[in-house]
Scaffold this active site. Sequence first.
Site, mmCIF file in Angstrom:
data_model
loop_
_atom_site.group_PDB
_atom_site.id
_atom_site.type_symbol
_atom_site.label_atom_id
_atom_site.label_comp_id
_atom_site.label_asym_id
_atom_site.label_seq_id
_atom_site.Cartn_x
_atom_site.Cartn_y
_atom_site.Cartn_z
ATOM 1 N N MET A 26 0.849 -1.186 0.000
ATOM 2 C CA MET A 26 0.000 0.000 0.000
ATOM 3 C C MET A 26 0.885 1.237 0.000
ATOM 4 O O MET A 26 1.780 1.378 0.845
ATOM 5 C CB MET A 26 -0.936 0.000 1.218
ATOM 6 C CG MET A 26 -2.009 -1.067 1.175
ATOM 7 S SD MET A 26 -3.115 -1.045 2.619
ATOM 8 C CE MET A 26 -2.077 -1.867 3.830
ATOM 9 N N ALA A 27 0.628 2.122 -0.957
ATOM 10 C CA ALA A 27 1.454 3.317 -1.129
ATOM 11 C C ALA A 27 1.443 4.184 0.117
ATOM 12 O O ALA A 27 0.381 4.511 0.660
ATOM 13 C CB ALA A 27 0.948 4.125 -2.329
ATOM 14 N N GLN A 81 7.574 -5.136 -4.319
ATOM 15 C CA GLN A 81 6.612 -5.052 -5.408
ATOM 16 C C GLN A 81 7.097 -4.035 -6.438
ATOM 17 O O GLN A 81 7.415 -2.895 -6.096
ATOM 18 C CB GLN A 81 5.219 -4.648 -4.943
ATOM 19 C CG GLN A 81 4.229 -4.761 -6.112
ATOM 20 C CD GLN A 81 2.844 -4.258 -5.817
ATOM 21 O OE1 GLN A 81 2.653 -3.061 -5.645
ATOM 22 N NE2 GLN A 81 1.867 -5.160 -5.785
ATOM 23 N N CYS A 112 -3.113 -1.659 -9.345
ATOM 24 C CA CYS A 112 -3.348 -0.292 -8.896
ATOM 25 C C CYS A 112 -4.358 0.413 -9.796
ATOM 26 O O CYS A 112 -4.187 0.447 -11.021
ATOM 27 C CB CYS A 112 -2.025 0.478 -8.882
ATOM 28 S SG CYS A 112 -2.201 2.162 -8.252
ATOM 29 N N LYS A 152 0.066 -9.366 -8.729
ATOM 30 C CA LYS A 152 -1.196 -8.986 -8.089
ATOM 31 C C LYS A 152 -2.019 -8.223 -9.114
ATOM 32 O O LYS A 152 -1.497 -7.322 -9.784
ATOM 33 C CB LYS A 152 -0.949 -8.124 -6.856
ATOM 34 C CG LYS A 152 -2.200 -7.796 -6.045
ATOM 35 C CD LYS A 152 -1.837 -7.129 -4.727
ATOM 36 C CE LYS A 152 -3.075 -6.916 -3.854
ATOM 37 N NZ LYS A 152 -3.923 -5.810 -4.359
ATOM 38 N N GLY A 215 -9.411 -8.720 -0.768
ATOM 39 C CA GLY A 215 -10.630 -7.922 -0.819
ATOM 40 C C GLY A 215 -11.590 -8.248 0.303
ATOM 41 O O GLY A 215 -12.027 -9.392 0.448
ATOM 42 N N ASP A 216 -11.874 -7.248 1.139
ATOM 43 C CA ASP A 216 -12.858 -7.358 2.227
ATOM 44 C C ASP A 216 -12.455 -8.350 3.310
ATOM 45 O O ASP A 216 -13.302 -9.047 3.873
ATOM 46 C CB ASP A 216 -14.238 -7.726 1.674
ATOM 47 C CG ASP A 216 -14.829 -6.631 0.803
ATOM 48 O OD1 ASP A 216 -14.237 -5.529 0.752
ATOM 49 O OD2 ASP A 216 -15.866 -6.864 0.161
ATOM 50 N N ARG A 239 -6.484 -2.991 3.446
ATOM 51 C CA ARG A 239 -7.079 -1.951 4.273
ATOM 52 C C ARG A 239 -7.489 -2.441 5.662
ATOM 53 O O ARG A 239 -7.577 -1.650 6.595
ATOM 54 C CB ARG A 239 -8.295 -1.353 3.550
ATOM 55 C CG ARG A 239 -7.933 -0.558 2.298
ATOM 56 C CD ARG A 239 -9.177 -0.098 1.555
ATOM 57 N NE ARG A 239 -9.956 -1.233 1.081
ATOM 58 C CZ ARG A 239 -11.279 -1.227 0.937
ATOM 59 N NH1 ARG A 239 -11.979 -0.142 1.259
ATOM 60 N NH2 ARG A 239 -11.911 -2.297 0.487
#
Length: 381
Positions: A26-27, A81, A112, A152, A215-216, A239
Amino acid sequence: MTTLAQSPTLSIGPHAVQPPVVLAPMAGITNAPFRTLCREFSGGKGLFVSEMITTRALVERNEKTMQLIHFDASERPRSIQLYGVDPVTVGKAVRMIVDEDLADHIDLNFGCPVPKVTRKGGGSALPYKRNLLRAILGEAVGNAGGLPVTMKMRKGIDDGHITYLDAGRIAVEEGVTAIALHGRTAAQHYGGSADWDAIARLKEHVPEIPVLGNGDIWSADDALRMMRETGCDGVVVGRGCLGRPWLFGDLVGAFDGSGACARPSLREVAEVMVRHARLLGEWIGDESRGVIDFRKHVAWYLKGFAVGSEMRRRLAVTSSLEELRAQLSMLDLEQPWPPGADGPRGRTSGSNRVVLPDGWLRDPYDCAGVSEDAELDTSGG
């Protein structure tokens, strides 16, 4: 809690990842300090990937990029990455990593969705160009010298341009070691629900190599449920760990059957916040800059706690460790972990128009006009 028959081990080339849990790049987030925190909470278990490194910036030895590829001595395997759109530049970057022993594992970014990336034909836009994807993967694997290369990606650009099954087959044919699929299109960004069924379909489509789902995943139970429902070989957590590096300890507990689940008080959360800010300052080489960089994490750490808007504002403008500690000390630190702290966090933006190069969608195979000029020159997203 959902359970698995046994705790599986994910193989990324020669590297055994157990439990099969990967920190998503994650950036501006998954730099060395954040990876340190996540790794500590997991007891060193799992795989923790750097934030996005652009191949052009790496080859040109950009100062910021060279800092971003720094790994702590305890980080093994070291995972980088890479982002790139020019096969030759990607190949040079991979060869540099091998020749200079900069990493033990290389992941390629085709997921991305941000405009500055997709408008260059990179990230989640790139797999639409099947021949370009094949050329990049071939150069990466061909120059990797035995290092495992993974990728990814997302489902596609939008619902009318789905690419993940074709991309998965190309990846297998070019020698990619594993694939991670975020169950959203680029147009979805981070909105709506991730399509776990797509992860299951990809696993069926490329049984030769591990497939990781993304995801989720907001809790350890979500990770176990994804693996049971999709048959995927591992999970990628993004996240869900924002402001919660201890989630990786929860994941270890879920996979080893102990069920350990952190529910820190606000006092314990505050201690992690200060440590995170201090690590950033040490990494950057300037305490004030470290605390300023930490500001973006404040709201994530405090989600669900009774803090108040004025105090949140004060914490978000701190510029020294002393000031951060002082502001935190004014909170009711005896607050227990609140139910509102669980669940979704981070960006939740919905459907967006994907910014693409002119004429990008005319032909899924022609990649004329994509060259070294399309490479980004800065790392970190």
